[in-house]
Design a protein around this motif. Sequence first.
Motif, short mmCIF file in Angstrom:
data_model
loop_
_atom_site.label_atom_id
_atom_site.label_comp_id
_atom_site.label_asym_id
_atom_site.label_seq_id
_atom_site.Cartn_x
_atom_site.Cartn_y
_atom_site.Cartn_z
N UNK A 180 0.86 -1.32 0.07
CA UNK A 180 0.09 0.02 0.02
C UNK A 180 0.77 1.19 0.08
N UNK A 181 0.51 2.20 -0.70
CA UNK A 181 1.29 3.45 -0.88
C UNK A 181 0.15 4.55 -0.89
N UNK A 182 0.30 5.47 0.16
CA UNK A 182 -0.74 6.49 0.38
C UNK A 182 0.00 7.81 0.37
N UNK A 183 -0.82 8.60 -0.51
CA UNK A 183 -0.49 10.02 -0.77
C UNK A 183 -1.35 11.12 -0.56
N UNK A 184 -1.31 12.07 0.46
CA UNK A 184 -2.19 12.92 1.29
C UNK A 184 -1.72 14.26 0.63
N UNK A 185 -2.63 14.91 0.02
CA UNK A 185 -2.43 16.36 -0.73
C UNK A 185 -3.40 17.45 0.19
N UNK A 186 -2.67 18.31 1.11
CA UNK A 186 -3.07 19.19 1.63
C UNK A 186 -4.03 20.29 0.86
N UNK A 187 -5.46 20.21 1.43
CA UNK A 187 -6.19 21.18 0.87
C UNK A 187 -6.46 21.05 -0.76
N UNK A 188 -6.39 19.92 -1.03
CA UNK A 188 -6.56 19.70 -2.41
C UNK A 188 -8.14 19.73 -3.01
N UNK A 189 -9.02 19.34 -2.19
CA UNK A 189 -10.22 19.34 -2.41
C UNK A 189 -10.64 17.70 -3.09
N UNK A 190 -11.98 17.71 -3.10
CA UNK A 190 -12.63 16.22 -3.51
C UNK A 190 -12.53 16.20 -5.03
N UNK A 191 -11.17 15.84 -5.64
CA UNK A 191 -11.14 15.66 -6.98
C UNK A 191 -9.78 14.84 -7.11
N UNK A 192 -9.43 14.69 -8.45
CA UNK A 192 -8.31 13.96 -8.83
C UNK A 192 -7.18 14.82 -9.42
N UNK A 193 -5.98 14.82 -8.98
CA UNK A 193 -5.14 15.51 -9.31
C UNK A 193 -3.88 14.97 -10.26
N UNK A 194 -3.15 15.55 -11.11
CA UNK A 194 -2.36 14.93 -12.20
C UNK A 194 -1.30 14.06 -11.40
N UNK A 195 -0.88 14.40 -10.08
CA UNK A 195 0.20 13.72 -9.60
C UNK A 195 -0.41 12.42 -9.15
N UNK A 196 -1.60 12.24 -8.56
CA UNK A 196 -2.35 11.10 -8.27
C UNK A 196 -2.27 10.17 -9.53
N UNK A 197 -2.60 10.92 -10.55
CA UNK A 197 -2.52 9.73 -11.91
C UNK A 197 -1.07 9.42 -12.17
N UNK A 198 -0.19 10.15 -11.88
CA UNK A 198 1.35 9.45 -12.37
C UNK A 198 1.66 8.49 -11.29
N UNK A 199 1.32 8.92 -9.98
CA UNK A 199 1.47 7.78 -9.02
C UNK A 199 0.83 6.35 -9.37
N UNK A 200 -0.60 6.62 -9.76
CA UNK A 200 -1.23 5.28 -10.10
C UNK A 200 -0.55 4.65 -11.26
N UNK A 201 -0.18 5.38 -12.28
CA UNK A 201 0.47 4.71 -13.63
C UNK A 201 1.90 4.08 -13.02
N UNK A 202 2.65 4.79 -12.24
CA UNK A 202 3.94 4.10 -11.71
C UNK A 202 3.72 2.99 -10.67
N UNK A 203 2.98 2.87 -10.15
CA UNK A 203 2.88 1.83 -9.01
C UNK A 203 1.90 0.73 -9.25
N UNK A 204 0.97 1.06 -10.20
CA UNK A 204 -0.10 0.12 -10.30
C UNK A 204 -0.11 -0.40 -11.86
N UNK A 205 -0.13 0.37 -12.95
CA UNK A 205 -0.48 0.18 -14.19
C UNK A 205 0.66 -0.07 -15.24
N UNK A 206 1.82 0.31 -14.74
CA UNK A 206 2.90 -0.07 -15.43
C UNK A 206 4.02 -1.09 -14.76
#
Length: 206
Positions: A180-206
Amino acid sequence: MTHQLVIKKAGQALPTAHKVLIMLHGRGGSADDILSLSQHLAVSDFALLAPQASNHTWYPYSFLSPVEQNEPSLSSALENITQTVQTAVDSGIRTENIYFFGFSQGACLTLEFLARNAQRYGGAAVIIGGLIGEEIDQTNYQGDFQQTPIFIGTSNPDMHVPVERVHESAKILTAMNADVTVKVYDNFGHSINNEEIEWANKLVFT
């Protein structure tokens, strides 16, 4: 409310694909919405399956409400995921080649399904979610993830998902042998950011 099984499909044709990504939309969203996010994920060779919640909502109340308040919708939603996974398996996809992506209510549902059915999957990326219930009932959870990679991204604070529940969920999944990898973004809001997509691609999909 119970859900009819309606699965939207995209990406590679299921009979010829070697990997499957199951995508779960959030409250008020749709299967088409969540499928559109796949263009940002490293899943061009995946078959994509996205079940659609009846009335665009998987369960009526907060995921932190007593489980009984979200029944029978919650159990029906989990059964829809089971049947979506079975659709992939029936097409010859091994569970270690089945992946998951969920956002918000879909993220909570993804984690709950995985914890109740732990085994070696391809991986999971969830954005803003945690295990479901007023109190987490670990008696529902069983199995061994065999180091399945799970990425959880979230905002702190978040109006729907307290960061404490995210960390508590990650601890339980880790104890079940998930990577498990957790990344917490301060005050980002209830949405998806580009860095989360990059982490998902790096850790899960490739």
